[in-house]
Design a protein around this motif. Structure first.
Motif, PDB file in Angstrom:
ATOM      1  N   TYR A   1       5.306 -44.005  24.545  1.00  0.00           N
ATOM      2  CA  TYR A   1       4.362 -42.922  24.235  1.00  0.00           C
ATOM      3  C   TYR A   1       4.916 -42.101  23.074  1.00  0.00           C
ATOM      4  CZ  TYR A   1       1.995 -43.545  28.802  1.00  0.00           C
ATOM      5  OH  TYR A   1       1.285 -44.034  29.876  1.00  0.00           O
ATOM      6  N   SER A   2       4.039 -41.645  22.167  1.00  0.00           N
ATOM      7  CA  SER A   2       4.514 -40.807  21.054  1.00  0.00           C
ATOM      8  C   SER A   2       3.371 -39.983  20.472  1.00  0.00           C
ATOM      9  CB  SER A   2       5.102 -41.685  19.945  1.00  0.00           C
ATOM     10  OG  SER A   2       4.069 -42.488  19.400  1.00  0.00           O
ATOM     11  N   ASN A   3       3.756 -39.094  19.563  1.00  0.00           N
ATOM     12  CA  ASN A   3       2.803 -38.425  18.667  1.00  0.00           C
ATOM     13  C   ASN A   3       1.740 -37.573  19.377  1.00  0.00           C
ATOM     14  OD1 ASN A   3       2.151 -37.895  16.047  1.00  0.00           O
ATOM     15  ND2 ASN A   3       0.669 -39.579  15.875  1.00  0.00           N
ATOM     16  N   LEU A   4       2.176 -36.762  20.310  1.00  0.00           N
ATOM     17  CA  LEU A   4       1.226 -35.873  21.000  1.00  0.00           C
ATOM     18  C   LEU A   4       0.749 -34.776  20.046  1.00  0.00           C
ATOM     19  CD1 LEU A   4      -0.195 -34.715  23.520  1.00  0.00           C
ATOM     20  CD2 LEU A   4       1.970 -33.629  24.142  1.00  0.00           C
ATOM     21  N   LYS A   5      -0.567 -34.659  19.910  1.00  0.00           N
ATOM     22  CA  LYS A   5      -1.134 -33.603  19.056  1.00  0.00           C
ATOM     23  C   LYS A   5      -2.142 -32.805  19.880  1.00  0.00           C
ATOM     24  CE  LYS A   5      -0.999 -36.092  14.690  1.00  0.00           C
ATOM     25  NZ  LYS A   5      -1.806 -37.112  14.051  1.00  0.00           N
ATOM     26  N   VAL A   6      -2.051 -31.500  19.779  1.00  0.00           N
ATOM     27  CA  VAL A   6      -3.006 -30.633  20.470  1.00  0.00           C
ATOM     28  C   VAL A   6      -3.672 -29.758  19.420  1.00  0.00           C
ATOM     29  CG1 VAL A   6      -3.300 -28.887  22.266  1.00  0.00           C
ATOM     30  CG2 VAL A   6      -1.515 -30.628  22.511  1.00  0.00           C
TER      31      VAL A   6
ATOM     32  N   VAL B   1      -6.905 -33.292  22.397  1.00  0.00           N
ATOM     33  CA  VAL B   1      -5.542 -33.788  22.610  1.00  0.00           C
ATOM     34  C   VAL B   1      -5.521 -35.265  22.217  1.00  0.00           C
ATOM     35  CG1 VAL B   1      -3.736 -34.196  24.328  1.00  0.00           C
ATOM     36  CG2 VAL B   1      -5.201 -32.190  24.533  1.00  0.00           C
ATOM     37  N   SER B   2      -4.494 -35.665  21.476  1.00  0.00           N
ATOM     38  CA  SER B   2      -4.361 -37.099  21.196  1.00  0.00           C
ATOM     39  C   SER B   2      -2.898 -37.512  21.292  1.00  0.00           C
ATOM     40  CB  SER B   2      -4.921 -37.436  19.811  1.00  0.00           C
ATOM     41  OG  SER B   2      -4.125 -36.842  18.819  1.00  0.00           O
ATOM     42  N   TYR B   3      -2.670 -38.763  21.591  1.00  0.00           N
ATOM     43  CA  TYR B   3      -1.308 -39.301  21.652  1.00  0.00           C
ATOM     44  C   TYR B   3      -1.378 -40.808  21.466  1.00  0.00           C
ATOM     45  CZ  TYR B   3      -2.897 -39.960  26.464  1.00  0.00           C
ATOM     46  OH  TYR B   3      -3.645 -40.309  27.575  1.00  0.00           O
ATOM     47  N   ASN B   4      -0.237 -41.402  21.155  1.00  0.00           N
ATOM     48  CA  ASN B   4      -0.210 -42.851  20.942  1.00  0.00           C
ATOM     49  C   ASN B   4       0.494 -43.550  22.104  1.00  0.00           C
ATOM     50  OD1 ASN B   4      -1.306 -42.224  18.520  1.00  0.00           O
ATOM     51  ND2 ASN B   4       0.458 -42.820  17.268  1.00  0.00           N
ATOM     52  N   VAL B   5       0.010 -44.733  22.404  1.00  0.00           N
ATOM     53  CA  VAL B   5       0.699 -45.582  23.386  1.00  0.00           C
ATOM     54  C   VAL B   5       0.896 -46.942  22.736  1.00  0.00           C
ATOM     55  CG1 VAL B   5       0.717 -46.482  25.745  1.00  0.00           C
ATOM     56  CG2 VAL B   5      -0.570 -44.400  25.253  1.00  0.00           C
ATOM     57  N   LYS B   6       2.143 -47.415  22.751  1.00  0.00           N
ATOM     58  CA  LYS B   6       2.443 -48.696  22.114  1.00  0.00           C
ATOM     59  C   LYS B   6       2.954 -49.701  23.153  1.00  0.00           C
ATOM     60  CE  LYS B   6       4.834 -50.725  18.254  1.00  0.00           C
ATOM     61  NZ  LYS B   6       5.663 -50.598  17.090  1.00  0.00           N
ATOM     62  N   ASN B   7       2.449 -50.901  23.058  1.00  0.00           N
ATOM     63  CA  ASN B   7       2.955 -51.976  23.920  1.00  0.00           C
ATOM     64  C   ASN B   7       4.154 -52.604  23.199  1.00  0.00           C
ATOM     65  OD1 ASN B   7       3.473 -54.318  25.330  1.00  0.00           O
ATOM     66  ND2 ASN B   7       1.304 -54.831  25.652  1.00  0.00           N
ATOM     67  N   VAL B   8       5.350 -52.314  23.698  1.00  0.00           N
ATOM     68  CA  VAL B   8       6.554 -52.781  23.008  1.00  0.00           C
ATOM     69  C   VAL B   8       7.089 -54.081  23.621  1.00  0.00           C
ATOM     70  CG1 VAL B   8       7.265 -50.516  22.141  1.00  0.00           C
ATOM     71  CG2 VAL B   8       7.953 -51.217  24.438  1.00  0.00           C
TER      72      VAL B   8
ATOM     73  N   GLU C   1       1.349 -25.803  29.457  1.00  0.00           N
ATOM     74  CA  GLU C   1       1.942 -27.030  28.912  1.00  0.00           C
ATOM     75  C   GLU C   1       0.961 -28.186  29.068  1.00  0.00           C
ATOM     76  OE1 GLU C   1       6.559 -25.759  29.864  1.00  0.00           O
ATOM     77  OE2 GLU C   1       5.712 -27.520  30.887  1.00  0.00           O
ATOM     78  N   ILE C   2       0.882 -28.978  28.025  1.00  0.00           N
ATOM     79  CA  ILE C   2       0.068 -30.193  28.058  1.00  0.00           C
ATOM     80  C   ILE C   2       1.062 -31.331  28.246  1.00  0.00           C
ATOM     81  CG2 ILE C   2      -1.638 -31.585  26.785  1.00  0.00           C
ATOM     82  CD1 ILE C   2      -2.479 -28.628  27.145  1.00  0.00           C
ATOM     83  N   LEU C   3       0.911 -32.070  29.335  1.00  0.00           N
ATOM     84  CA  LEU C   3       1.896 -33.093  29.691  1.00  0.00           C
ATOM     85  C   LEU C   3       1.210 -34.463  29.743  1.00  0.00           C
ATOM     86  CD1 LEU C   3       3.263 -30.986  32.649  1.00  0.00           C
ATOM     87  CD2 LEU C   3       4.425 -31.280  30.456  1.00  0.00           C
ATOM     88  N   VAL C   4       1.811 -35.423  29.079  1.00  0.00           N
ATOM     89  CA  VAL C   4       1.235 -36.772  29.090  1.00  0.00           C
ATOM     90  C   VAL C   4       2.245 -37.695  29.755  1.00  0.00           C
ATOM     91  CG1 VAL C   4       0.457 -38.709  27.662  1.00  0.00           C
ATOM     92  CG2 VAL C   4      -0.110 -36.363  27.012  1.00  0.00           C
TER      93      VAL C   4
END
Ligand code: BGC
Length: 659
Positions: A537-542, A552-559, A629-632
């Motif tokens: 998970y990365s790049n949380l933007k509020v 709210v947006s965030y990235n999820v990568k399949n590694v 707090e915004i928690l992902v």
């Protein structure tokens, strides 16, 4: 409205508010169409001339919720609606969207989750699915129906804040799909029967926006005149007693003909809504495939110490569900499948053609005599010793989970626990597959086995889905829709009440809200589930839209090198507040297929309601200004990303009666 109420006699009007038969509304002496109902929520459950209707046995709502995929909940609704059309059914008595408060609640498998957001989203999609086919639904059981003990007489007593924050929001969300009916519960709510509780009917209609017909649960109405006065629309099923109560109420002047007319107008509207031509668009085979698709995504991989997917030569398969599964729970939601459910033993052999999958023909049931067991034990353990991997199928079943009774405990039977522990002594590669409609206490054996797969109560196609998860041709993507606590020793939820009432003393602290507040260690947290892929998970933007509203947006990568689906969860924490608030609360979630190496962006919108609590001082929603707090996260305890925001609303916009 096409039909004029003036053409009905008083008797006919009374019949319209007291049911026509066991599962039909009255036709008012043939003046109106006959409306036929049948249970859900796991498929059509109906009986015609003493014979059970055969239908697609879909996964339980526990499984549906474990998919965290609203599209699949919709598919479940669409699929069952197709069976309804084939069987001439106008209204499906489903879904149930009560909050799972007590891990031992007998009907937990018929409800979605311990969380209102997840429950609401799933229920809404389910209703949209059914009703998109022109079949009506009955959202049930309104409300505070979370246990079976003395269900016809006990009062569920709960404070207004918990009712508004925990127990009503799932109904509120589901009502947005405009269910044709809502079914009210057996229990009392704060001392008054749900069937005659005007306060909560008013909330349902005026605050939650329901504009359909309220029907009673079957036989739940104590007195039909009182219920009508409380604004219940239809008492189900038909009974002469109910008619007489209404007539007596009229004679005594306790109710008026206007009270009856109010309900009758709603019933006519409902009957006319049901008077439509419906056409199926799927074959029975396609419905089996839908049952399979939902089952596949509902399986939760709870533990995997490099044992799954299976890659071994000799695989011993044992335990009581090694062939047929338990398809579903006991009670009104039990469906008679069209085809016999497939067998795990057959499916696993198909999935693993290069392995030697074999079963010991051990006792199927835990009720066999001790003497027989010991002979079999020796045989099983010798086979277990010489296998590379042992897959054990265990679980609950009828008589343990069902309508009308709560569970006595959450552990497997001693027989099954012994089977696991003794097998693990002779073979270090044990995988356990659990068939249960709710929480199972795994504490005494979890450390001794390498893999645990939760199959749930997954309908007629669950064994095919389990075999594919074990072999790796399906990558597991279910996550827990309810917490699996370590055990129930310290649980406030298992007290059943004294037969007169039960107090929900924990208030808003239900499910993970409770375990987090009181630092209770859990076995598997809410929202937890493993995959054969790994995600980063990365790049949380509020981004503020306006004060109190955010994108709210965030990235999820399949590694990993395997395609997989990930359920990402968005929680909100109120850092400082003048009333107690949970450590965090789920506000949104998303399930996405992410190809190996791919990265996706997930977006959500948060509104003022997501930051507000229900104020009993103001009788409405209040957003207290301050830090949030915004928690992902990948579960409620596995938080990957965090952002801090400060909300400073002008005081006149902090409160709202409805949000
Ligand atoms: C159950 C309902 C069901 C009804 C009709 C009741 O016992 O609580 O969920 O829809 O029976 O079968």
């Amino acid at each position: 409205m096409k039909y004029d109420i003036k053409n009905l006699t008083l008797d006919e009007k009374i019949s319209l508010v007291t049911g026509g038969g066991s599962f039909t509304l009255s036709t008012a002496n043939g003046k109106l169409k006959e409306v036929i109902m049948a249970d859900g929520p796991h498929g059509v459950r109906a009986c015609r001339e003493g014979i059970d209707v055969k239908a697609t046995a879909m996964p339980s709502l526990f499984n549906v919720a474990n998919t965290w995929n609203t599209e699949l909940s919709k598919l479940q609704g669409e699929t069952i609606a197709e069976d309804c059309i084939d069987n001439n059914i106008d209204i499906l008595l489903a879904p149930g969207t009560n909050i799972k408060r007590n891990p031992l609640g007998g009907r937990n498998f018929e409800y979605f989750s311990e969380d209102p957001i997840l429950s609401g989203a799933m229920a809404r999609s389910y209703i949209e699915g059914v009703q998109s086919k022109g079949v009506g639904t009955s959202l049930k059981h309104y409300c505070l129906n979370n246990y079976e003990f003395e269900r016809l007489v006990q009062s569920t007593n709960c404070d207004e804040r918990a009712i508004h924050e925990i127990y009503l929001p799932a109904f509120e969300e589901a009502v947005k799909a405009k269910p044709y009916t809502v079914m009210c519960a057996y229990n009392m709510i704060n001392g008054v029967y749900a069937t005659e509780n005007k306060k909560y009917f008013d909330i349902l209609r005026n605050e939650l926006g329901f504009d359909g017909v309220i029907i009673s649960d079957w036989g739940a109405t104590q007195n039909s005149a009182r219920a009508l006065k409380g604004t219940l629309d239809v008492r189900m099923p038909y009974s002469t007693k109910a008619k007489n109560e209404i007539k007596a109420g009229l004679e005594q002047g306790y109710i008026t003909e206007d009270d009856i007319d109010r309900a009758v107008l709603k019933v006519i509207e409902l009957i006319e809504k049901c008077d439509v031509e419906r056409k199926t668009s799927t074959t029975v085979e396609q419905r089996h495939e839908s049952a399979f698709d939902i089952a596949s995504e509902s399986i939760v991989l709870l533990k995997n110490d490099d044992i799954l997917p299976l890659n071994a030569k000799n695989i011993l398969l044992d335990g009581r569900y090694k062939h047929e599964p338990i398809v579903n729970g006991d009670g009104s939601s039990d469906v008679t499948p069209v085809n016999p459910p497939c067998k795990l033993s057959d499916e696993l052999k198909k999935e693993l053609p290069n392995s030697n999958v074999f079963c010991t023909n051990l006792i199927e049931s835990p009720h066999v005599k001790k003497r027989e067991i010991s002979a079999f034990y020796k045989y099983v353990y010798e086979n277990a010793y010489s296998s590379d991997v042992v897959v054990l199928t265990v679980g609950t079943g009828w008589g343990i989970e069902g309508e009308g009774y709560d569970r006595d405990g959450a552990k497997l039977s001693t027989y099954e626990e012994d089977l696991i522990l003794n097998t693990a002594k002779v073979n270090e590669n044990v995988v356990v597959v659990i068939y249960a409609g709710s929480y199972v206490d795994v504490s005494s054996w979890i450390d001794k086995v390498k893999g645990v797969v939760l199959a749930g109560y997954g309908g007629e196609e669950i064994q095919r889905a389990v075999a594919k998860v074990l072999s790796g041709s399906v990558n597991p993507s279910g996550k827990l829709s309810q917490t699996f606590p370590k055990n129930l020793n310290n649980s406030p939820f298992t007290y059943r009440g004294n037969g007169h009432y039960i107090e929900y003393k924990e208030g808003i602290f239900v499910g993970y809200r409770y375990y987090e507040k009181y630092n209770e260690e859990v076995e598997f947290p809410f929202g937890f589930g493993l995959s054969y892929s790994q995600f980063e998970y990365s790049n949380l933007k509020v981004e503020k839209i306006e004060e109190g509203e955010y994108n709210v947006s965030y990235n999820v990568k399949n590694v990993s090198s395997v395609d997989g689906k990930e359920v990402s969860q968005l929680y909100v924490k109120d850092v400082f507040c003048h009333v107690e608030r949970p450590e965090k609360e789920l506000k949104a979630f998303s399930k996405n297929l992410i190809k190996a190496g791919e990265e996706i962006t997930v977006t959500h919108k948060l509104t003022k309601r997501d930051f507000s609590y229900y104020s009993t001082a103001l009788n409405g929603w209040y957003l207290e200004n301050g830090d949030f707090e915004i928690l992902v996260g990948a579960s409620c305890t596995d938080i990957k990303l965090k952002a801090k925001i400060k909300i400073e609303l002008p005081f006149e916009t902090q409160y709202s009666k409805y949000l």
